[in-house]
Design an enzyme around this catalytic site. Structure first.
Site, PDB file in Angstrom:
ATOM      1  N   ILE A 163       0.831  -1.206   0.000  1.00  0.00           N
ATOM      2  CA  ILE A 163       0.000   0.000   0.000  1.00  0.00           C
ATOM      3  C   ILE A 163       0.862   1.251   0.000  1.00  0.00           C
ATOM      4  O   ILE A 163       0.638   2.183  -0.780  1.00  0.00           O
ATOM      5  CB  ILE A 163      -0.943   0.000   1.221  1.00  0.00           C
ATOM      6  CG1 ILE A 163      -1.903  -1.191   1.136  1.00  0.00           C
ATOM      7  CG2 ILE A 163      -1.726   1.308   1.297  1.00  0.00           C
ATOM      8  CD1 ILE A 163      -2.731  -1.398   2.387  1.00  0.00           C
TER       9      ILE A 163
ATOM     10  N   ASP B  68      11.353   3.176   5.208  1.00  0.00           N
ATOM     11  CA  ASP B  68      11.071   1.796   5.575  1.00  0.00           C
ATOM     12  C   ASP B  68      12.398   1.042   5.626  1.00  0.00           C
ATOM     13  O   ASP B  68      12.951   0.675   4.594  1.00  0.00           O
ATOM     14  CB  ASP B  68      10.139   1.133   4.560  1.00  0.00           C
ATOM     15  CG  ASP B  68       9.620  -0.223   5.036  1.00  0.00           C
ATOM     16  OD1 ASP B  68      10.299  -0.845   5.874  1.00  0.00           O
ATOM     17  OD2 ASP B  68       8.554  -0.655   4.571  1.00  0.00           O
TER      18      ASP B  68
ATOM     19  N   ARG C 245      -3.435   0.707  11.314  1.00  0.00           N
ATOM     20  CA  ARG C 245      -4.047   0.179  12.528  1.00  0.00           C
ATOM     21  C   ARG C 245      -4.179   1.321  13.531  1.00  0.00           C
ATOM     22  O   ARG C 245      -3.247   2.094  13.722  1.00  0.00           O
ATOM     23  CB  ARG C 245      -3.214  -0.968  13.144  1.00  0.00           C
ATOM     24  CG  ARG C 245      -3.356  -2.301  12.431  1.00  0.00           C
ATOM     25  CD  ARG C 245      -4.753  -2.888  12.621  1.00  0.00           C
ATOM     26  NE  ARG C 245      -4.951  -4.125  11.884  1.00  0.00           N
ATOM     27  CZ  ARG C 245      -5.453  -4.208  10.674  1.00  0.00           C
ATOM     28  NH1 ARG C 245      -5.790  -3.096  10.031  1.00  0.00           N
ATOM     29  NH2 ARG C 245      -5.629  -5.370  10.085  1.00  0.00           N
TER      30      ARG C 245
ATOM     31  N   ASP D 277      -8.926   5.753   9.699  1.00  0.00           N
ATOM     32  CA  ASP D 277      -9.981   4.820   9.290  1.00  0.00           C
ATOM     33  C   ASP D 277     -10.437   3.965  10.466  1.00  0.00           C
ATOM     34  O   ASP D 277     -11.165   3.004  10.285  1.00  0.00           O
ATOM     35  CB  ASP D 277      -9.437   3.922   8.169  1.00  0.00           C
ATOM     36  CG  ASP D 277     -10.530   3.397   7.251  1.00  0.00           C
ATOM     37  OD1 ASP D 277     -11.629   3.987   7.230  1.00  0.00           O
ATOM     38  OD2 ASP D 277     -10.300   2.397   6.553  1.00  0.00           O
TER      39      ASP D 277
ATOM     40  N   GLU E 103     -14.113   6.405  20.450  1.00  0.00           N
ATOM     41  CA  GLU E 103     -14.942   7.487  20.986  1.00  0.00           C
ATOM     42  C   GLU E 103     -14.151   8.772  21.238  1.00  0.00           C
ATOM     43  O   GLU E 103     -14.635   9.876  20.989  1.00  0.00           O
ATOM     44  CB  GLU E 103     -15.602   7.026  22.291  1.00  0.00           C
ATOM     45  CG  GLU E 103     -16.619   8.015  22.826  1.00  0.00           C
ATOM     46  CD  GLU E 103     -17.389   7.472  24.011  1.00  0.00           C
ATOM     47  OE1 GLU E 103     -18.252   8.201  24.535  1.00  0.00           O
ATOM     48  OE2 GLU E 103     -17.129   6.323  24.410  1.00  0.00           O
TER      49      GLU E 103
ATOM     50  N   HIS F 292     -13.774   2.610   8.865  1.00  0.00           N
ATOM     51  CA  HIS F 292     -13.002   1.462   8.377  1.00  0.00           C
ATOM     52  C   HIS F 292     -13.388   1.109   6.937  1.00  0.00           C
ATOM     53  O   HIS F 292     -13.770  -0.016   6.608  1.00  0.00           O
ATOM     54  CB  HIS F 292     -13.205   0.257   9.289  1.00  0.00           C
ATOM     55  CG  HIS F 292     -12.052  -0.706   9.235  1.00  0.00           C
ATOM     56  ND1 HIS F 292     -12.040  -1.917   9.902  1.00  0.00           N
ATOM     57  CD2 HIS F 292     -10.855  -0.641   8.594  1.00  0.00           C
ATOM     58  CE1 HIS F 292     -10.909  -2.545   9.668  1.00  0.00           C
ATOM     59  NE2 HIS F 292     -10.169  -1.789   8.883  1.00  0.00           N
ATOM     60  N   LEU F 293     -13.201   2.079   6.064  1.00  0.00           N
ATOM     61  CA  LEU F 293     -13.595   1.931   4.667  1.00  0.00           C
ATOM     62  C   LEU F 293     -12.448   1.501   3.748  1.00  0.00           C
ATOM     63  O   LEU F 293     -12.647   1.324   2.560  1.00  0.00           O
ATOM     64  CB  LEU F 293     -14.159   3.269   4.146  1.00  0.00           C
ATOM     65  CG  LEU F 293     -15.418   3.796   4.827  1.00  0.00           C
ATOM     66  CD1 LEU F 293     -15.792   5.150   4.240  1.00  0.00           C
ATOM     67  CD2 LEU F 293     -16.558   2.808   4.672  1.00  0.00           C
ATOM     68  N   GLY F 294     -11.245   1.349   4.308  1.00  0.00           N
ATOM     69  CA  GLY F 294     -10.062   1.136   3.477  1.00  0.00           C
ATOM     70  C   GLY F 294     -10.217   0.082   2.405  1.00  0.00           C
ATOM     71  O   GLY F 294      -9.922   0.312   1.231  1.00  0.00           O
TER      72      GLY F 294
END
Length: 384
Positions: free
Chosen positions: A136, A155, A218, A242, A246, A259-261
């Site tokens: 990704i 990275d 995450r 994503d 609360e 959480h639409l990824g």
């Protein structure tokens, strides 16, 4: 729900679905398995997605259950949402669209008079720092550059395969200091004990003021109290994530998505097909690829019989296994072994199928540190 295209691949390979109390494999998306006491028949679990937080990895590994995931299958879907979120972070598009819905009367005039309140800035010329250049992260880096951004990637563990996929125009950062000086930072890294709360109070003290942080990997990568403090003190301009919790809701400078990824039809199909393919190959050939708890082990299957052994990674295991096979008068055509942490996987191809296969299997299983033994007949040769 698992996409029907993935289930079809299993059925085409001869698998029956949900018709037994002794399954050899499980294919899941987000179903939590931590409380599932699976039967001893279970050989593998395939997660149709990249994350495996819903799978008890340590328990699976100790039981010799191979856990697969589908890295890269949903990469394009997540990449597109990250790019859309970059745009939403600099242009108040959502607020503008919601405001228009409240208008009545001479709408055109009202829009022209008030549209300046929804002015934003542009991404072109801004600097984006990408932490994690996997499937990704590499796509995000490449396409952000095409939007006119200056892109810096970090990275320390980037693979050779991934390196080939990263544009030469994406600068590689030697350390995090370069990333922390960017206008935008996007996280694309796995959640481990070492990366939990990677974004913490100490790191946020070093970040460039007015940076916008994006997290589509995450939620636990970011320490929420430290993040909220940085926003309150104007050390961070905004946060887009994503992963809803609360404490992040109803905050002026935080955009939370549900959480639409990977929530596209294409991604669901790709993940299901890739997970099914891994299960079929493992069942038919013993090959392990894209596993999160066992090493990658694969080789051409041209012999009549393949023996696969999951065992602890201790000295002299190959010697004991080879000796046991030889004691049954079998000639080893090919052998491959690889380890991952405390466990290893050995694959042996032999030139004939022994008459005493159950006895050999039992002998191998009785070796100290052996967890699971499988005998796999070469169905292509059988059918021939």
């Amino acid at each position: 729900m698992i996409a029907k295209e993935g289930l079809a691949k299993l059925q085409q390979a001869g698998f029956t679905l949900n018709q037994t109390q002794a399954p050899i494999a499980a294919l899941v998306r987000s179903q939590p398995l931590h409380d599932w006491q699976w039967p001893s028949s279970l050989l593998a679990i395939a997660r149709a997605g990249a994350g495996t937080n819903n799978v008890p990895l340590e328990r699976a590994t100790a039981a010799g259950v191979v856990v697969f995931n589908t890295p890269g299958a949903n990469a394009n879907a997540v990449k597109e949402l990250v790019l859309a979120s970059l745009l939403l972070s600099v242009r108040p598009i959502l607020k503008g669209a919601q405001w228009v819905q409240t208008l009545t009367g001479d709408i055109s005039s009202q829009v022209e008079q008030a549209k300046q309140q929804f002015s934003g800035t542009e991404l072109e010329g801004k600097r984006l720092g990408v932490i994690g250049l996997g499937a990704i992260g590499a796509l995000v880096a490449n396409d952000a550059y095409r939007l006119g951004m200056e892109v810096v990637g970090y990275d320390p563990f980037v693979s050779v395969d991934t390196a080939w996929n990263i544009s030469r125009r994406v600068h590689r950062a030697a350390d995090l200091s370069t990333i922390l000086a960017c206008d935008f930072i996007t996280l694309h890294m796995p959640l481990t004990d070492k990366t939990r709360h990677f974004i913490n109070a100490k790191l946020l003290q070093k970040i460039k003021p007015k940076t916008i942080l994006l997290n589509f990997s995450r939620g636990e990568l970011v320490d929420t109290p430290s993040l909220l403090a940085a926003l309150a003190e104007n050390r961070l301009k905004g946060y887009v994530t994503d992963f809803a919790e609360e404490a992040l809701l109803q905050q002026e400078n935080i955009l939370v998505l549900p959480h639409l990824g990977a929530a596209t039809i294409e991604a669901e199909v790709n993940c299901a097909k890739m997970a099914a393919k891994s299960l079929v190959r493992f069942w038919e050939t013993g090959a392990i690829t894209h596993s999160v708890n066992f090493p990658t082990v694969d080789m051409a299957f041209n012999s009549p019989l393949r023996i696969t052994i999951i065992h602890e990674n201790v000295p002299n295991m190959l010697g004991q296994i080879s000796t046991t096979v030889a004691d049954f008068g079998l000639n080893i055509d090919h052998l491959i072994n690889n380890s991952r942490g405390d466990y290893a996987y050995t694959m042996i191809d032999v030139s004939n199928i022994p008459q005493k296969s159950p006895a050999l299997s039992q002998k191998l299983q009785e070796l100290d540190h052996v967890i699971r033994v499988r005998f796999i007949k070469n169905q292509r040769q059988v059918s021939d």
